[in-house]
Enzyme design. Structure first.
Site, mmCIF file in Angstrom:
data_model
loop_
_atom_site.group_PDB
_atom_site.id
_atom_site.type_symbol
_atom_site.label_atom_id
_atom_site.label_comp_id
_atom_site.label_asym_id
_atom_site.label_seq_id
_atom_site.Cartn_x
_atom_site.Cartn_y
_atom_site.Cartn_z
ATOM 1 N N LYS A 182 -38.796 -32.928 -20.574
ATOM 2 C CA LYS A 182 -38.155 -34.241 -20.426
ATOM 3 C C LYS A 182 -38.943 -35.012 -19.377
ATOM 4 C CE LYS A 182 -34.664 -37.059 -21.241
ATOM 5 N NZ LYS A 182 -34.551 -37.786 -22.528
ATOM 6 N N ASP A 220 -32.241 -22.500 -23.905
ATOM 7 C CA ASP A 220 -30.914 -21.941 -24.189
ATOM 8 C C ASP A 220 -30.241 -22.778 -25.284
ATOM 9 O OD1 ASP A 220 -28.624 -20.476 -23.955
ATOM 10 O OD2 ASP A 220 -27.990 -21.284 -22.031
ATOM 11 N N TYR A 254 -30.604 -22.674 -13.873
ATOM 12 C CA TYR A 254 -29.659 -21.544 -13.826
ATOM 13 C C TYR A 254 -29.857 -20.699 -12.574
ATOM 14 C CZ TYR A 254 -28.670 -22.524 -18.792
ATOM 15 O OH TYR A 254 -28.318 -23.118 -19.978
ATOM 16 N N ASP A 285 -29.939 -21.895 -29.666
ATOM 17 C CA ASP A 285 -28.663 -21.781 -30.386
ATOM 18 C C ASP A 285 -28.664 -22.713 -31.599
ATOM 19 O OD1 ASP A 285 -27.651 -19.906 -28.681
ATOM 20 O OD2 ASP A 285 -25.732 -20.911 -28.399
#
Ligand code: NAD
Length: 355
Positions: free
Chosen positions: A187, A243, A142, A247
């Site tokens: 990852k 993020d 981001y 959620d």
């Protein structure tokens, strides 16, 4: 105690839900003899309309100079077509970076009164859902370079060892205060940044021998959160993975409207906000659930102002409100009493008792 709080109502349902949290804070101040001073800050779409900028420098300054920031939410369809660097969400990224709040802490906890609201099977919910996601907030993709050249778009993902180490420490320290289980999510089968992440986490583990560290690939973690959420105590992960996973984790607890969050950096000046967005579909209708924002205010009292009794007072009032069967539309179920946003705030205030 006197505390100065910067208040960002933002867009959509932001003003409605923040007003309920401020009313709760005022009552807590009255009960415990504190003074909370509020400074209004424009950020998001409303700041674009007013200043042509989602977070002008003078508004950011008010936040940095405050004792902490309470935020509703920003964004909405009205600003969908403004250029990327001017979008309401850019204000949020600039605020997080400007305040240096690198650690975002989101609890995923099911309230027993709302166990029916979880979309998971009862036997999974009954095993318990109570974990925290510690998400790195001001690094990663981001905050990397973004560019579009012709028909090719690029977003750069970078992490340094020091950025990983400081969020890793928060993960270990959070686990140390809980059930001492930390799951590091990355990852590393594909990404260099994740291999560095894993290496740093294992190096840190030597300093926290009482914490049991495990590694999990992010795709597996997304699956495990719905398959067996009871296995998690604390998850630590990078910005974008956190993020998305947070959620997902909020949804299994019933409603996105119930979950608070805190973001902290090197000082006690934190950013407190519900995890949902500005919900333009229900804005101005007095139906939004303000509990995520009210619980965010409780987190502010606990983590930034060292007022644990005051925070307990708010959390107990929310619990008593739920016990009495009151529900906003997002968590309404059979037998509940439907209330609006304002009434929810008022009922919670009626349940505030000095501990
Ligand atoms: P959203 O979280 O705003 O809404 C998703 C769904 O959940 C909607 O149906 C909404 O009505 C419902 N919902 C959300 N909060 C609720 C609440 N408190 N009570 C009851 N129902 C609630 O996500 P979205 O629709 O994807 O995004 C809307 C806008 O918010 C976009 O502009 C997005 O960029 C922005 N956004 C802002 C933040 C932030 O300010 N931190 C975070 C996420 C999204």
């Amino acid at each position: 105690m006197v505390k100065n709080i910067a208040v960002i109502r933002g867009d959509g349902i932001g003003p409605e839900i923040v007003d309920q949290a401020l009313k709760v804070l005022d009552k807590v101040a009255e009960l415990y003899g504190h003074t909370f001073n509020y400074t209004d800050v424009d950020m998001g779409g409303c700041a674009i309309d007013k200043y042509g900028d989602p977070l002008p420098e003078h508004e950011l300054k008010k936040c940095v100079e405050s004792d902490s920031v309470l935020l509703g939410a920003v964004g909405g369809n009205k600003w969908n077509d403004v250029p990327g660097h001017m979008r309401p969400e850019k204000g949020l990224l600039r605020l997080r970076a400007g305040m240096g709040v690198y650690s975002n802490n989101r609890p995923a906890k099911i309230w027993p009164q709302l166990s029916d609201a979880s979309p998971l099977k009862k036997e999974i919910v009954d095993k318990g859902i109570d974990f925290i996601i510690v998400r790195e907030l001001i690094g990663g993709i981001y905050f990397g370079e973004h560019k579009t050249e012709g028909d090719v778009a690029t977003d750069v993902l970078t992490y340094s060892e020091s950025e990983i180490e400081r969020i890793g420490r928060i993960g270990f320290e959070t686990a140390q205060k809980r059930n001492k289980k930390l799951c590091s999510v990355e990852k590393s089968n594909v990404l260099d940044s994740s291999r560095l992440w894993k290496k740093v986490m294992h190096r840190l583990a030597e300093e926290y021998p009482e914490v049991e560290l495990s590694d999990m690939l992010v795709d597996n973690c997304a699956m495990q959160i719905v398959k067996n959420p009871a296995q998690f105590d604390v998850i630590v992960t990078e910005n974008m993975f956190g993020d998305i996973l947070s959620d997902e984790a909020s949804m299994i607890t019933g409603s996105i409207g119930m979950i608070p969050s805190s973001s902290l950096g090197a000082t006690t000046c934190g950013l407190y906000e519900p995890i949902h967005g500005s919900a333009p579909d229900i804005a101005g209708m007095d139906v939004a659930n303000p509990i995520g924002t009210i619980l965010s205010a409780a987190m502010m009292l606990r983590f930034s102002f060292d007022m644990p009794c005051e925070a307990d007072t708010i959390e107990n009032a929310v619990s008593a409100y739920l016990d009495a069967g009151y529900r906003t539309a997002d968590i309404m179920s059979e037998g509940g009493t439907l209330v609006g946003c304002r009434q929810c705030g008022e009922l919670i205030i009626q349940n505030l008792r000095k501990g």
